[in-house]
Motif scaffolding. Structure first.
Motif, PDB file in Angstrom:
ATOM      1  N   MET A   1       0.646  -1.126   0.033  1.00  0.00           N
ATOM      2  CA  MET A   1       0.168  -0.087  -0.002  1.00  0.00           C
ATOM      3  C   MET A   1       0.820   1.297   0.013  1.00  0.00           C
ATOM      4  O   MET A   1       0.637   2.377  -0.544  1.00  0.00           O
ATOM      5  N   THR A   2       2.001   1.241   0.825  1.00  0.00           N
ATOM      6  CA  THR A   2       2.697   2.513   0.798  1.00  0.00           C
ATOM      7  C   THR A   2       3.475   2.756  -0.607  1.00  0.00           C
ATOM      8  O   THR A   2       3.354   3.809  -0.937  1.00  0.00           O
ATOM      9  N   THR A   3       3.858   1.845  -1.224  1.00  0.00           N
ATOM     10  CA  THR A   3       4.311   2.190  -2.720  1.00  0.00           C
ATOM     11  C   THR A   3       3.346   2.599  -3.439  1.00  0.00           C
ATOM     12  O   THR A   3       3.393   3.589  -4.130  1.00  0.00           O
ATOM     13  N   ASP A   4       2.130   1.959  -3.632  1.00  0.00           N
ATOM     14  CA  ASP A   4       0.992   2.640  -4.010  1.00  0.00           C
ATOM     15  C   ASP A   4       0.755   3.945  -3.674  1.00  0.00           C
ATOM     16  O   ASP A   4       0.562   4.695  -4.874  1.00  0.00           O
ATOM     17  N   ASN A   5       0.561   4.237  -2.781  1.00  0.00           N
ATOM     18  CA  ASN A   5       0.129   5.856  -2.388  1.00  0.00           C
ATOM     19  C   ASN A   5       1.235   6.664  -2.912  1.00  0.00           C
ATOM     20  O   ASN A   5       1.036   7.741  -3.308  1.00  0.00           O
ATOM     21  N   ARG A   6       2.643   6.306  -2.800  1.00  0.00           N
ATOM     22  CA  ARG A   6       3.603   7.052  -3.381  1.00  0.00           C
ATOM     23  C   ARG A   6       3.410   7.417  -4.744  1.00  0.00           C
ATOM     24  O   ARG A   6       3.711   8.406  -5.444  1.00  0.00           O
ATOM     25  N   ASN A   7       3.277   6.062  -5.464  1.00  0.00           N
ATOM     26  CA  ASN A   7       2.921   6.165  -6.959  1.00  0.00           C
ATOM     27  C   ASN A   7       1.943   7.199  -7.146  1.00  0.00           C
ATOM     28  O   ASN A   7       1.984   7.875  -8.226  1.00  0.00           O
ATOM     29  N   ILE A   8       0.743   7.161  -6.323  1.00  0.00           N
ATOM     30  CA  ILE A   8      -0.284   7.917  -6.876  1.00  0.00           C
ATOM     31  C   ILE A   8       0.090   9.221  -6.764  1.00  0.00           C
ATOM     32  O   ILE A   8      -0.171  10.188  -7.634  1.00  0.00           O
ATOM     33  N   VAL A   9       0.636   9.694  -5.573  1.00  0.00           N
ATOM     34  CA  VAL A   9       1.345  10.978  -5.320  1.00  0.00           C
ATOM     35  C   VAL A   9       2.241  11.612  -6.410  1.00  0.00           C
ATOM     36  O   VAL A   9       2.012  12.498  -7.113  1.00  0.00           O
ATOM     37  N   LEU A  68       8.824  10.581   1.238  1.00  0.00           N
ATOM     38  CA  LEU A  68       8.574   9.320   2.032  1.00  0.00           C
ATOM     39  C   LEU A  68       7.153   8.769   2.321  1.00  0.00           C
ATOM     40  O   LEU A  68       6.456   9.610   2.333  1.00  0.00           O
ATOM     41  N   ALA A  69       7.391   7.440   2.264  1.00  0.00           N
ATOM     42  CA  ALA A  69       5.853   6.825   2.545  1.00  0.00           C
ATOM     43  C   ALA A  69       5.913   5.722   3.639  1.00  0.00           C
ATOM     44  O   ALA A  69       7.060   5.208   3.350  1.00  0.00           O
ATOM     45  N   ALA A  70       4.928   5.834   4.532  1.00  0.00           N
ATOM     46  CA  ALA A  70       4.868   4.910   5.388  1.00  0.00           C
ATOM     47  C   ALA A  70       3.525   4.702   5.787  1.00  0.00           C
ATOM     48  O   ALA A  70       2.702   5.587   6.132  1.00  0.00           O
ATOM     49  N   GLY A  71       3.059   3.630   5.714  1.00  0.00           N
ATOM     50  CA  GLY A  71       1.616   3.079   6.090  1.00  0.00           C
ATOM     51  C   GLY A  71       0.616   4.025   5.120  1.00  0.00           C
ATOM     52  O   GLY A  71       0.767   3.910   3.821  1.00  0.00           O
ATOM     53  N   ASP A  72      -0.176   4.503   5.770  1.00  0.00           N
ATOM     54  CA  ASP A  72      -1.305   5.384   4.803  1.00  0.00           C
ATOM     55  C   ASP A  72      -0.806   6.740   4.862  1.00  0.00           C
ATOM     56  O   ASP A  72      -1.650   7.664   4.332  1.00  0.00           O
ATOM     57  N   VAL A  74       1.892   9.775   2.914  1.00  0.00           N
ATOM     58  CA  VAL A  74       3.096  10.098   2.208  1.00  0.00           C
ATOM     59  C   VAL A  74       3.317  11.686   2.211  1.00  0.00           C
ATOM     60  O   VAL A  74       2.512  12.330   2.550  1.00  0.00           O
ATOM     61  N   VAL A  75       4.700  12.028   2.607  1.00  0.00           N
ATOM     62  CA  VAL A  75       5.312  13.049   2.866  1.00  0.00           C
ATOM     63  C   VAL A  75       6.229  13.537   2.024  1.00  0.00           C
ATOM     64  O   VAL A  75       7.349  12.790   1.542  1.00  0.00           O
ATOM     65  N   MET A  76       6.191  14.865   1.683  1.00  0.00           N
ATOM     66  CA  MET A  76       7.058  15.314   0.495  1.00  0.00           C
ATOM     67  C   MET A  76       7.445  16.704   0.970  1.00  0.00           C
ATOM     68  O   MET A  76       6.797  17.582   1.465  1.00  0.00           O
ATOM     69  N   TYR A  77       8.877  16.820   0.754  1.00  0.00           N
ATOM     70  CA  TYR A  77       9.467  18.391   0.899  1.00  0.00           C
ATOM     71  C   TYR A  77      10.045  18.632  -0.522  1.00  0.00           C
ATOM     72  O   TYR A  77      10.647  17.870  -1.153  1.00  0.00           O
ATOM     73  N   SER A  78       9.325  19.758  -0.938  1.00  0.00           N
ATOM     74  CA  SER A  78       9.920  20.240  -2.429  1.00  0.00           C
ATOM     75  C   SER A  78      10.305  21.876  -2.157  1.00  0.00           C
ATOM     76  O   SER A  78       9.748  22.646  -1.181  1.00  0.00           O
ATOM     77  N   GLY A 100      -7.357   4.170  -0.972  1.00  0.00           N
ATOM     78  CA  GLY A 100      -7.067   4.263  -2.224  1.00  0.00           C
ATOM     79  C   GLY A 100      -7.189   5.840  -2.657  1.00  0.00           C
ATOM     80  O   GLY A 100      -6.581   6.089  -3.661  1.00  0.00           O
ATOM     81  N   LEU A 101      -7.742   6.405  -1.786  1.00  0.00           N
ATOM     82  CA  LEU A 101      -8.045   7.952  -2.111  1.00  0.00           C
ATOM     83  C   LEU A 101      -7.179   8.834  -1.112  1.00  0.00           C
ATOM     84  O   LEU A 101      -7.039   8.545  -0.115  1.00  0.00           O
TER      85      LEU A 101
END
Length: 136
Positions: A1-9, A68-72, A74-78, A100-101
Motif C-alpha cells: 500500500m505504501t508504494t501504491d500511495n507514493r506512486n499515486i502522489v 517518504l511513504a509509510a503506512g497510509d 506520504v510526506v514530501m518536501y519540495s 486508495g484516495l
C-alpha cells in the motif's frame, strides 16, 4: 500500500505540472477530503480545488527534495518557483490515504527568502541575551 500511495502522489503531481489543471486531482480526493494549512481554516475538497485553480500550476517549477511513504501517509518536501516570482517557496506536504484516495492533506509553506529570519524564532524572552535554547 505504501508504494501504491507514493506512486499515486508522483503521478498526480506530474499530471498537474504537465497540464496545469488542478482538477486532474479531483478523482484522487475522497468525497470527505480535508485540507489543513497553518493559519487558515480547513477546507473541503470543493473549497480546496476552488482556491487552488488560480495558481499557475503549468508554469510552476517543482523540485522534489525528499519523498517518504509509510503506512497510509506520504510526506514530501519540495521547493517551488514561478518564473519571475523571486526565490520561491519551500513546502512540506503530508497526505493521508484511505481506500486508495487522499482523505486528508496538510501543507506548510515557507518563502525561501525568509528562511534565514525564521531560524531566529527560538530566541525569545526566555533567552534575552540571544543565546540559543539548549538542544535536547
Amino acid at each position: 500500500m505504501t508504494t501504491d500511495n507514493r506512486n499515486i502522489v508522483e503521478r498526480a503531481l506530474a499530471r498537474v505540472i504537465e497540464t496545469g489543471d488542478i482538477d486532474t486531482l479531483e478523482p484522487l480526493l475522497s468525497a470527505d477530503f480535508v485540507h489543513h494549512r497553518p493559519g487558515s481554516s480547513s477546507r473541503t475538497r470543493a473549497e480546496w480545488l476552488a482556491a487552488a485553480r488560480p495558481v499557475p500550476m503549468g508554469d510552476m517549477q517543482v523540485e522534489i527534495q525528499h519523498m517518504l511513504a509509510a503506512g497510509d501517509h506520504v510526506v514530501m518536501y519540495s521547493q517551488r518557483r514561478l518564473p519571475g516570482a523571486g526565490p520561491g517557496i519551500a513546502v512540506v506536504d503530508i497526505w493521508r490515504f484511505e481506500a486508495g484516495l487522499i482523505a486528508e492533506a496538510w501543507e506548510i509553506i515557507e518563502p525561501v527568502a525568509q528562511a534565514p529570519a525564521n531560524f531566529e524564532w527560538w530566541k525569545s524572552a526566555a533567552h534575552p541575551r540571544g543565546r540559543e535554547a539548549p538542544v535536547a
